[in-house]
Design a protein around this motif. Structure first.
Motif, short mmCIF file in Angstrom:
data_model
loop_
_atom_site.label_atom_id
_atom_site.label_comp_id
_atom_site.label_asym_id
_atom_site.label_seq_id
_atom_site.Cartn_x
_atom_site.Cartn_y
_atom_site.Cartn_z
N ARG A 1 0.65 -1.15 0.08
CA ARG A 1 0.10 -0.01 -0.05
C ARG A 1 0.93 1.16 0.16
O ARG A 1 0.44 2.25 -0.58
N SER A 2 2.07 1.02 0.44
CA SER A 2 2.91 2.40 0.53
C SER A 2 4.02 2.27 -0.40
O SER A 2 4.97 3.21 -0.44
N TYR A 3 3.79 1.61 -1.30
CA TYR A 3 4.64 1.24 -2.71
C TYR A 3 5.12 2.63 -3.09
O TYR A 3 4.04 3.66 -3.65
N ALA A 4 6.11 3.29 -3.27
CA ALA A 4 6.57 4.61 -3.59
C ALA A 4 5.97 4.92 -4.95
O ALA A 4 5.75 6.18 -5.13
N HIS A 5 6.03 3.85 -5.89
CA HIS A 5 5.56 4.30 -7.44
C HIS A 5 4.09 3.78 -7.62
O HIS A 5 3.73 3.65 -8.67
N LEU A 6 3.36 3.51 -6.66
CA LEU A 6 2.10 2.77 -6.72
C LEU A 6 1.17 3.48 -7.61
O LEU A 6 0.37 2.90 -8.64
N ALA A 7 0.87 4.91 -7.54
CA ALA A 7 0.47 5.51 -8.75
C ALA A 7 0.83 5.93 -9.89
O ALA A 7 0.34 6.55 -10.96
N SER A 8 2.21 5.21 -10.31
CA SER A 8 2.97 5.90 -11.45
C SER A 8 3.45 4.25 -12.39
O SER A 8 4.37 3.85 -11.90
N GLY B 1 8.95 -3.86 -4.82
CA GLY B 1 8.41 -3.66 -6.01
C GLY B 1 6.98 -4.34 -6.19
O GLY B 1 6.57 -4.53 -5.40
N VAL B 2 6.73 -4.59 -7.49
CA VAL B 2 5.56 -5.14 -7.80
C VAL B 2 5.63 -6.77 -8.16
O VAL B 2 6.87 -7.00 -8.89
N ALA B 3 4.93 -7.57 -7.54
CA ALA B 3 5.00 -8.96 -7.80
C ALA B 3 3.83 -9.43 -8.26
O ALA B 3 2.64 -8.87 -8.05
N GLY B 4 3.80 -10.74 -9.08
CA GLY B 4 2.83 -11.55 -9.35
C GLY B 4 2.66 -12.44 -8.58
O GLY B 4 3.46 -13.44 -8.33
N LEU B 5 1.35 -12.45 -7.76
CA LEU B 5 1.09 -13.36 -6.85
C LEU B 5 -0.15 -14.33 -6.93
O LEU B 5 -0.93 -13.77 -7.70
N PRO B 6 -0.31 -15.59 -6.61
CA PRO B 6 -1.63 -16.29 -6.42
C PRO B 6 -2.57 -15.30 -5.82
O PRO B 6 -2.19 -14.85 -4.76
#
Length: 289
Positions: free
Chosen positions: A169-176, A226-231
């Motif tokens: 939720r607090s990922y720095a680039h969440l909105a970009s 970063g961003v992950a692909g999770l089940p």
């Protein structure tokens, strides 16, 4: 007379290509493999293996004997399976092999329930990414993400595991989206469908790290890497994560349950199969499609 133990050691040498490799696979010492191989060659009065400095190569006759020995191995394993199937109901050790993500994040936490329902069954639960052989009794029951094709197995689809993109939720680039950095699988799994799906989404955007298992991906994404692909059955149950794949292509893996046909009616094996099927069916994001 031919000693089956000698034949079994010969098979291990033929399959591993070296005496040391055979010793490791059989969990015996190098000298035992060498002695057993020599005993078989003496009993048959032929040379089956050419012992080279760094390998062991089958002779022409050795290749023919190898094929017959594999038939013997199959028959011996069949006898063992029949014996196992005839034992007292709901008693004994049953080996279950499943992908690490399902063992770590699903099956292991339900073991108390299995223990309560079947106190006399010792469930040996192995987290294995690689395929195991039911014919060789490497497992009694297996869960796989690829439809099994062994001729002597009975297979059933028990669920579908969808994936999604997640970030903290607090990922720095969440909105970009253009600045997203991706957590992908290690090169060992370069051919895995989930890897192709994730790299296709990443495109030209950077890969920040490579990790082996989904449990590691979960730790990294929760740390804000970063961003992950999770089940989805993992990602949707973690309140620290948000799903961010509204415009990304969908991806899912089918879940298959497989058992050797000689064991499918064994009460203890049936209990394990029912346990796995029930646990998977109870999960909102592992439903059958």
């Amino acid at each position: 007379m031919i000693d089956w133990e000698d034949v079994r050691h010969f098979l291990a040498v033929a399959q591993n290509g070296t005496l040391s490799g055979a010793a490791r696979s059989l969990k015996v010492d190098h000298a035992t493999v060498s002695r057993r191989l020599a005993a078989l060659e003496t009993a048959l009065d032929v040379r089956l293996i050419d012992r080279l400095p760094r390998s062991s190569r089958l002779t022409t006759l050795g290749r023919q004997v190898f094929e017959r020995a594999r038939e013997m191995e199959g028959a011996a394993d069949g006898i063992a399976r029949l014996a196992k199937a005839s034992r007292a109901p709901l008693v004994g050790r049953i080996a279950l092999s499943a992908p690490p993500v399902l063992v770590t994040h699903l099956l292991a936490e339900h073991l108390p329930r299995f223990r309560a329902n079947y106190p006399d069954i010792r469930l040996s639960l192995s987290a294995q990414a690689e395929r195991v052989s039911l014919a060789r009794r490497e497992a009694d029951v297996a869960v796989r993400f690829v439809r099994p094709d062994e001729p002597d197995s009975v297979t059933r689809k028990i669920g579908t595991m969808p994936f999604g993109l997640y970030a903290h939720r607090s990922y720095a680039h969440l909105a970009s989206q253009e600045r997203w950095e991706f957590i992908v699988w290690a090169q060992t799994f370069a051919d895995m469908p989930a890897q192709s799906w994730l790299l296709g989404i990443a495109g030209d955007r950077p890969v920040v790290c490579e990790l082996t298992y989904s449990s590691e991906h979960l730790v990294a994404v929760k740390a804000g890497v970063g961003v992950a692909g999770l089940p989805c059955f993992i990602g949707e149950h973690d309140r620290d994560l948000v799903r961010i794949d509204d415009s990304a292509p969908s991806f899912a893996r089918d879940i298959w349950l497989v058992v050797h046909r000689d064991l499918r009616k064994t009460p203890a094996v049936r209990a394990v199969m029912d346990f796995v099927t029930t646990v998977v069916s109870e999960q909102q994001y592992l439903s059958v499609r």
